[in-house]
Scaffold this active site. Structure first.
Site, mmCIF file in Angstrom:
data_model
loop_
_atom_site.group_PDB
_atom_site.id
_atom_site.type_symbol
_atom_site.label_atom_id
_atom_site.label_comp_id
_atom_site.label_asym_id
_atom_site.label_seq_id
_atom_site.Cartn_x
_atom_site.Cartn_y
_atom_site.Cartn_z
ATOM 1 N N ALA A 1 5.866 5.853 1.088
ATOM 2 C CA ALA A 1 6.184 5.003 -0.263
ATOM 3 C C ALA A 1 4.793 5.276 -1.141
ATOM 4 C CB ALA A 1 6.846 3.930 -0.147
ATOM 5 N N ASN A 2 4.989 4.447 -2.290
ATOM 6 C CA ASN A 2 3.620 4.251 -3.074
ATOM 7 C C ASN A 2 4.151 2.813 -3.832
ATOM 8 O OD1 ASN A 2 5.263 4.738 -5.677
ATOM 9 N ND2 ASN A 2 5.773 6.647 -4.882
ATOM 10 N N ARG A 3 3.001 2.543 -4.813
ATOM 11 C CA ARG A 3 3.095 1.253 -5.493
ATOM 12 C C ARG A 3 4.037 1.166 -6.743
ATOM 13 N NH1 ARG A 3 -0.922 -1.499 -2.586
ATOM 14 N NH2 ARG A 3 -2.578 -0.232 -1.960
#
Ligand code: CTP
Length: 407
Positions: free
Chosen positions: A214-216
């Protein structure tokens, strides 16, 4: 007719009164406006109209029983109470209002009404004296205090000889009240009659049942754009990856997890006048589908994992041969040479405009409450905006998009 309730799902509770026949017409009117309707009939309602008639008009099965084996196995009443955008009770009889005010849950309709967290609209219909009775007035005050909206009743000829308020609001009046409740009738906003599609949040690409890539991204900017577009009068569909944010008011939200699910949901939500791709889509996913078993350490070091590229949702929609939204907007999260990269991205992806933001650690934008953006058009013009709250950025972007669409 503009489908003002496009992709909205309405749980329609039909109460037991002579006005139940008008609830059948209401199903028609709601569907004309683009909504899907899930009918629920009380026992009383079935004295006036049949579940079969409601189902035939809705184009899906009608629900009647709290303990219905088939539907308990398939969906269950609690799910029924959640999988919609709003609940409409029409006709809302004096008895149904009293039971709602008292928090009863003895049948499917009242159980749904007690279990739901969706906005509720009541269209009361009853005898004039019943409507005027202090008990009904008390119940009405309780229900309004609980945040429930009420449309009608109208004065006029009823089944009985008396006249006065008690007649159920007309189906189109109920549909209008529903649109107002969902924030779909802003009236004079610059995007009234327009359809806007927004993607938001990260995507999660499962590695196994417990791990993912995933990412932020927090989804704040995308969600704020969806809310601002709805406030500007647009019918908005928000396709969101996993976020910890509430659904924006008056917006149809489709929740997805992976990039491929996001693409499918975006394609299903078209056509749109404006499509804004604010999601931070994971560029890659594990090549092998996550199975049902967790990958275990076997002592030989980390399990090898190869990645494959995800579909580019923005580019897919911007390059669509038919049905491309007239305004396709991309976002660019960059850590350096922001404008240069954004210009290249417009050319590469085929969109009309890029909203570029600096996500370098110094910028502090990712996950934060503020954003500093450059708005870059296909003709190369760049507008650099000051650092603003994400809600304000959203409002200005929506006004900007509306202006471009009107040109
Ligand atoms: N985007 C998308 N689908 C993807 C990747 C990106 O729709 N699979 C969209 C994003 O929603 C955003 C834009 O493309 O509107 C740019 O995303 P960004 O991550 O900045 O660009 P990338 O294509 O990933 O390019 P790079 O990582 O090389 O900067």
């Amino acid at each position: 007719m503009i489908e003002t309730l496009h992709q909205r799902r309405v749980l329609l509770v039909i109460g037991g009164g002579i006005a139940a026949y008008k609830a059948l017409d209401l199903i028609r009117r709601l569907r004309e406006r683009g909504a899907s309707v899930c009918p629920v009939l009380t026992a009383g309602a079935q004295e006036f109209v049949t579940p079969l008639a409601a189902a035939a008009l809705a184009g899906e099965r009608a629900h009647t029983d709290l303990f219905d084996r088939a539907s308990e196995a398939e969906i269950g009443h609690i799910k029924l109470a959640r999988q919609a955008d709003a609940v409409v009770v029409a006709p809302a009889t004096a008895n149904l209002m009293a039971r709602m005010a008292g928090g009863h849950a003895a049948d499917l309709a009242t159980t749904i009404l007690l279990a739901t967290t969706l906005p509720i609209l009541l269209a009361p219909a009853m005898n004039v004296q019943m409507w005027a009775h202090p008990a009904t007035r008390r119940n009405r005050a309780i229900l309004e205090g609980d945040g429930i909206r009420i449309v009608g009743p109208n004065a006029g000829r009823m089944a009985e000889p008396e006249s006065g308020p008690g007649r159920m609001a007309e189906p189109n009046e109920i549909a209008d009240a529903l649109e107002r409740m969902l924030g779909l009738q802003a009236g004079d906003g610059p995007l009234v009659g327009r359809r806007v599609l927004v993607t938001s949040g990260p995507t999660h690409e499962p590695i196994d049942p417990v791990r993912y890539i995933a990412n932020r991204s927090s989804g704040r900017q995308g969600h704020a754009i969806a809310a601002a577009a709805a406030a500007a009068g647009a019918a908005v569909t928000l396709v969101s990856g996993p976020v910890a944010l509430p659904d924006p008011p008056g917006v149809a939200v489709v929740q997805v997890e992976t990039a491929r699910e996001m693409l499918a949901a975006v394609e299903a939500a078209l056509p749109a006048d404006i499509a804004v791709f604010a999601a931070a889509v994971a560029d890659w996913r594990p090549e092998h589908e996550a199975g049902t078993k967790k990958i275990k350490k076997d002592g030989t070091g980390p399990a090898p994992m190869s990645l494959v590229e995800n579909p580019d949702i923005l580019a897919t929609i911007a390059r669509r041969p038919a049905g491309r939204p007239p305004l396709v907007v991309g976002f660019a999260a960059e850590t350096d040479r922001v404008i240069e990269h954004a210009r290249a991205k417009i050319a590469r992806k085929g969109c009309d405009l890029i909203v570029a933001n600096d996500v370098s650690a110094e910028g502090g934008v990712m996950g934060g409450a503020d954003n500093a953006v450059h708005v870059i058009r296909r003709d190369g013009t760049v507008e650099t905006w000051p650092r603003l709250g994400k809600d304000e950025v959203a409002r200005r972007l929506v006004a900007h998009f509306a202006g471009l669409l009107a040109d």
